[in-house]
Design a protein around this motif. Structure first.
Motif, PDB file in Angstrom:
ATOM      1  N   GLU A 171       0.836  -1.195   0.000  1.00  0.00           N
ATOM      2  CA  GLU A 171       0.000   0.000   0.000  1.00  0.00           C
ATOM      3  C   GLU A 171       0.872   1.246   0.000  1.00  0.00           C
ATOM      4  OE1 GLU A 171      -4.053  -1.540   2.156  1.00  0.00           O
ATOM      5  OE2 GLU A 171      -2.563  -0.541   3.426  1.00  0.00           O
ATOM      6  N   ARG A 200      -4.734   1.573  -1.462  1.00  0.00           N
ATOM      7  CA  ARG A 200      -5.032   0.488  -0.527  1.00  0.00           C
ATOM      8  C   ARG A 200      -5.179  -0.829  -1.279  1.00  0.00           C
ATOM      9  NH1 ARG A 200      -3.088   2.138   4.117  1.00  0.00           N
ATOM     10  NH2 ARG A 200      -3.994   4.113   4.782  1.00  0.00           N
ATOM     11  N   VAL A 201      -4.883  -1.917  -0.580  1.00  0.00           N
ATOM     12  CA  VAL A 201      -4.858  -3.252  -1.167  1.00  0.00           C
ATOM     13  C   VAL A 201      -5.536  -4.222  -0.220  1.00  0.00           C
ATOM     14  CG1 VAL A 201      -3.302  -5.119  -1.901  1.00  0.00           C
ATOM     15  CG2 VAL A 201      -2.673  -2.730  -2.333  1.00  0.00           C
ATOM     16  N   ASP A 202      -6.336  -5.139  -0.766  1.00  0.00           N
ATOM     17  CA  ASP A 202      -6.865  -6.219   0.068  1.00  0.00           C
ATOM     18  C   ASP A 202      -5.667  -7.068   0.522  1.00  0.00           C
ATOM     19  OD1 ASP A 202      -9.516  -5.478  -0.191  1.00  0.00           O
ATOM     20  OD2 ASP A 202      -9.813  -6.697  -1.994  1.00  0.00           O
ATOM     21  N   GLN A 203      -5.496  -7.173   1.831  1.00  0.00           N
ATOM     22  CA  GLN A 203      -4.322  -7.835   2.401  1.00  0.00           C
ATOM     23  C   GLN A 203      -4.509  -9.355   2.446  1.00  0.00           C
ATOM     24  OE1 GLN A 203      -1.335  -6.297   3.240  1.00  0.00           O
ATOM     25  NE2 GLN A 203      -2.314  -4.563   2.240  1.00  0.00           N
ATOM     26  N   ARG A 241      -4.413 -13.073   3.934  1.00  0.00           N
ATOM     27  CA  ARG A 241      -4.766 -13.561   5.280  1.00  0.00           C
ATOM     28  C   ARG A 241      -3.840 -14.663   5.708  1.00  0.00           C
ATOM     29  NH1 ARG A 241      -8.948 -10.552   6.130  1.00  0.00           N
ATOM     30  NH2 ARG A 241     -10.499 -10.224   4.555  1.00  0.00           N
TER      31      ARG A 241
END
Length: 176
Positions: A153, A171-174, A176
């Protein structure tokens, strides 16, 4: 106008120096979107360089200043404090103010060599992304998002000459 995209490196399993497979996968996903850059610059630590490569970019330059914060700065503020905290610390702490301004000078010098309409990508580290960005923006400008940068990000800074006229959070989907 010139664009500077400043991002944090991708995922690793701390204390490892190199990206994890999750980090390589994330960097590949993020690298599919932004298009071409006139220059790609990273810090000197392997995870920054590896992130740029995994994103699909050749690295033009590595700069040590994009790789580490000094002890006085880390004593004054947590690296993952977020944009607003960095802004407050730069206002209240001469050490943090000096650090953010030194990074801002570096970022502006990298932007200044871009052609008109040019774009550069910097891959660095958490805290350094926020500090450099805070140092570049006018005192009246605020960031749309307060949170610290997650993996890959960062922020896209639009420069008109040496002045930042727009910021866009990346922003970035992180994983898991």
């Amino acid at each position: 106008m010139r664009i500077l995209e400043v991002r944090r490196h991708s995922h690793r399993h701390s204390p490892a120096l190199h990206l994890s497979q999750t980090g390589v996968d994330l960097a590949r996903r993020v690298g599919a979107g932004p298009g071409k850059f006139d220059r790609v610059i990273t810090g000197t630590l392997p995870r920054a360089f590896e992130t740029a490569i995994a994103m699909g970019y050749a690295v033009d330059e590595q700069i040590e200043q994009l790789g580490m914060m000094n002890d006085a700065v880390t004593a004054a503020i947590q690296w993952n404090a977020g944009y607003t905290a960095w802004m407050k610390a730069a206002h209240n702490s001469p050490v943090v103010a000096q650090y953010t301004q030194a990074l801002a000078w570096l970022l502006r010098s990298l932007v200044s060599v871009l052609p008109d309409g040019g774009r550069a990508l910097i891959i660095s580290h958490g805290g350094i992304v926020e500090a450099g960005s805070v140092g570049c923006v006018p005192a009246t400008m605020r960031f749309a998002d307060d949170a610290a940068c997650g993996y890959c990000e960062g922020v896209r800074l639009t420069f008109d000459g040496e002045t930042v006229v727009n910021t866009e959070m990346l922003r970035v989907d992180q994983p898991r």
